[in-house]
Design an enzyme around this catalytic site. Structure first.
Site, PDB file in Angstrom:
ATOM      1  N   LYS A 199      -6.528  -4.889   2.469  1.00  0.00           N
ATOM      2  CA  LYS A 199      -6.289  -3.823   1.488  1.00  0.00           C
ATOM      3  C   LYS A 199      -7.358  -3.234   0.610  1.00  0.00           C
ATOM      4  O   LYS A 199      -8.069  -2.912   0.264  1.00  0.00           O
ATOM      5  CB  LYS A 199      -5.078  -3.616   0.718  1.00  0.00           C
ATOM      6  CG  LYS A 199      -5.060  -3.276  -1.074  1.00  0.00           C
ATOM      7  CD  LYS A 199      -4.422  -1.784  -1.115  1.00  0.00           C
ATOM      8  CE  LYS A 199      -4.982  -0.321  -2.399  1.00  0.00           C
ATOM      9  NZ  LYS A 199      -4.923  -1.317  -3.589  1.00  0.00           N
ATOM     10  N   ASP A 200      -8.217  -4.855   0.086  1.00  0.00           N
ATOM     11  CA  ASP A 200      -9.622  -4.514  -0.671  1.00  0.00           C
ATOM     12  C   ASP A 200     -10.215  -4.972   0.700  1.00  0.00           C
ATOM     13  O   ASP A 200     -10.737  -6.709   0.600  1.00  0.00           O
ATOM     14  CB  ASP A 200      -9.060  -5.882  -1.852  1.00  0.00           C
ATOM     15  CG  ASP A 200      -8.125  -4.603  -3.385  1.00  0.00           C
ATOM     16  OD1 ASP A 200      -8.523  -4.309  -3.257  1.00  0.00           O
ATOM     17  OD2 ASP A 200      -6.797  -5.260  -2.302  1.00  0.00           O
ATOM     18  N   ARG A 226      -1.637  -0.579  -9.624  1.00  0.00           N
ATOM     19  CA  ARG A 226      -2.429   0.799 -10.230  1.00  0.00           C
ATOM     20  C   ARG A 226      -1.030   1.612 -10.132  1.00  0.00           C
ATOM     21  O   ARG A 226      -1.340   2.557 -10.827  1.00  0.00           O
ATOM     22  CB  ARG A 226      -3.338   0.812  -9.737  1.00  0.00           C
ATOM     23  CG  ARG A 226      -4.217   0.073 -10.867  1.00  0.00           C
ATOM     24  CD  ARG A 226      -5.969   0.114 -10.396  1.00  0.00           C
ATOM     25  NE  ARG A 226      -7.008  -1.015 -11.790  1.00  0.00           N
ATOM     26  CZ  ARG A 226      -7.646  -1.922 -11.274  1.00  0.00           C
ATOM     27  NH1 ARG A 226      -7.467  -2.205  -9.627  1.00  0.00           N
ATOM     28  NH2 ARG A 226      -8.361  -2.534 -12.533  1.00  0.00           N
ATOM     29  N   LEU A 270       4.068  -7.973  -9.396  1.00  0.00           N
ATOM     30  CA  LEU A 270       4.137  -8.515  -7.814  1.00  0.00           C
ATOM     31  C   LEU A 270       4.782  -7.401  -7.017  1.00  0.00           C
ATOM     32  O   LEU A 270       5.453  -7.079  -7.925  1.00  0.00           O
ATOM     33  CB  LEU A 270       4.381  -9.868  -7.262  1.00  0.00           C
ATOM     34  CG  LEU A 270       3.596 -11.172  -8.117  1.00  0.00           C
ATOM     35  CD1 LEU A 270       4.169 -12.488  -7.810  1.00  0.00           C
ATOM     36  CD2 LEU A 270       1.882 -10.952  -7.386  1.00  0.00           C
ATOM     37  N   HIS A 283       1.850  -8.138  -2.178  1.00  0.00           N
ATOM     38  CA  HIS A 283       1.659  -8.767  -2.598  1.00  0.00           C
ATOM     39  C   HIS A 283       2.608  -9.906  -1.788  1.00  0.00           C
ATOM     40  O   HIS A 283       2.468 -11.296  -0.571  1.00  0.00           O
ATOM     41  CB  HIS A 283       2.510  -9.589  -4.296  1.00  0.00           C
ATOM     42  CG  HIS A 283       0.924  -9.185  -4.288  1.00  0.00           C
ATOM     43  ND1 HIS A 283       1.742  -7.142  -5.307  1.00  0.00           N
ATOM     44  CD2 HIS A 283      -0.175  -9.158  -5.035  1.00  0.00           C
ATOM     45  CE1 HIS A 283       0.106  -7.354  -6.394  1.00  0.00           C
ATOM     46  NE2 HIS A 283      -0.767  -8.065  -5.567  1.00  0.00           N
TER      47      HIS A 283
END
Ligand code: AMP
Length: 288
Positions: A148-149, A186, A32, A36
């Protein structure tokens, strides 16, 4: 206060049955970060009880992707959840979530095979299947996902509409580093030089957003120019795609498009797959 940690269906069912009032769910793969945490704070505002799932979902990783090395930082994640006032953490193992290979899964349709779905075959089927399972196990009133996604968020909205799932989906804005890099679990893979190259993604989006008054083709052109420089850099960006799409369908918008769009980019820097996007509005004075 430390959240209640449920690791099995039975433990989750027991704590779920004690929830009175509204419940918000924030699905995550852990590790996290502040992105998040912004979703956790949004969840806190939306509902009386906040649940977080922490599950690195094997079903949404392709062969050769980073399932094995994906960061797992459970103790720090629980501390972050405690600091944000999370009530329930659901953290199952893969064996608990998938007692056997699932035979029936969610088919994302044609939308799951374009853009990010073309780069990562099978990814959206695996993602939607686990999200459906998490929604069924947790039964939240609202679930929060990051913009973001963006294609993930669009696919989840479609699944909820097409399958009449009884949950409200809320999208929350992307949290960035001061230099523009979108926060991602990532990012910790990136070496210093790789991080410098990775900055081209957000810089390209910014350049695109700055050209919005000149229309879709100008936006694509401005973003592509920045990315071309990064493709020639050392280490190089290996571009997967740059698209300017309808936020609901993820199909390319025409040169005379009016209304909302998403400028989305993805690529590989070293061995790290990075994605980013910015929401745009055509036909109005730029909002950004
Ligand atoms: P992940 O753990 O990467 O699966 O992400 C869990 C949720 O956090 C997803 O809904 C993501 O879209 C969201 N998220 C990831 N990075 C960010 C960010 N930088 N800003 C806002 N939300 C994010």
């Amino acid at each position: 206060m430390t959240p209640v940690i449920a690791k099995t269906r039975e433990e989750l069912a027991a704590v779920r049955s004690g929830v009175r009032g509204t419940l918000a769910l924030v699905p995550t793969m852990g590790a996290l970060h502040e992105g998040h945490r912004s979703l956790l704070r949004r969840a806190r505002r939306e509902a009386g009880t906040v649940a977080v799932s922490i599950f690195v979902n094997p079903l949404q990783f392709g062969p050769g992707e980073d399932l094995d090395r994906y960061p797992r930082t459970f103790a720090a994640d629980i501390e972050a959840c405690a600091a944000e006032g999370v009530d329930i953490v659901f953290a199952p193992t893969p064996e608990i979530m998938y007692p056997g290979e699932p035979v029936v899964t969610i088919d994302p349709g044609a939308m799951g095979r374009i853009v990010e779905g073309e780069t990562r075959p099978g990814h959206f089927a695996g993602m939607l299947t686990v999200v459906a399972k998490l929604l069924n196990l947790t039964r939240p009133d609202v679930a929060i996902f990051g913009e973001k996604d963006a294609q993930q968020l669009a696919m989840i909205r479609r699944m909820v509409a097409d399958l009449d799932l009884p949950v409200e989906i809320i999208g929350a804005p992307t949290v960035r580093e001061p230099d523009g890099l979108a926060l991602s679990s990532r990012n910790r893979y990136l070496g210093e030089d790789e991080r410098t190259t990775a900055l081209a993604l957000s810089r390209a989006l910014r350049a695109g957003a700055d050209a919005v008054a000149d229309g879709p083709d100008a936006v694509r052109h401005a973003a592509r120019k920045v990315l071309a420089e990064a493709e020639a850099a050392a280490p190089p960006l290996e571009l997967d795609y740059l698209v300017l799409v309808d936020p609901a369908t993820f199909t390319e918008v025409a040169g005379d498009h009016d209304g909302p769009a998403v400028l989305a980019v993805a690529g590989l820097v070293g061995a790290t797959h990075l994605i980013d996007n910015v929401p745009l509005e055509f036909g109005k004075e730029s909002l950004r």
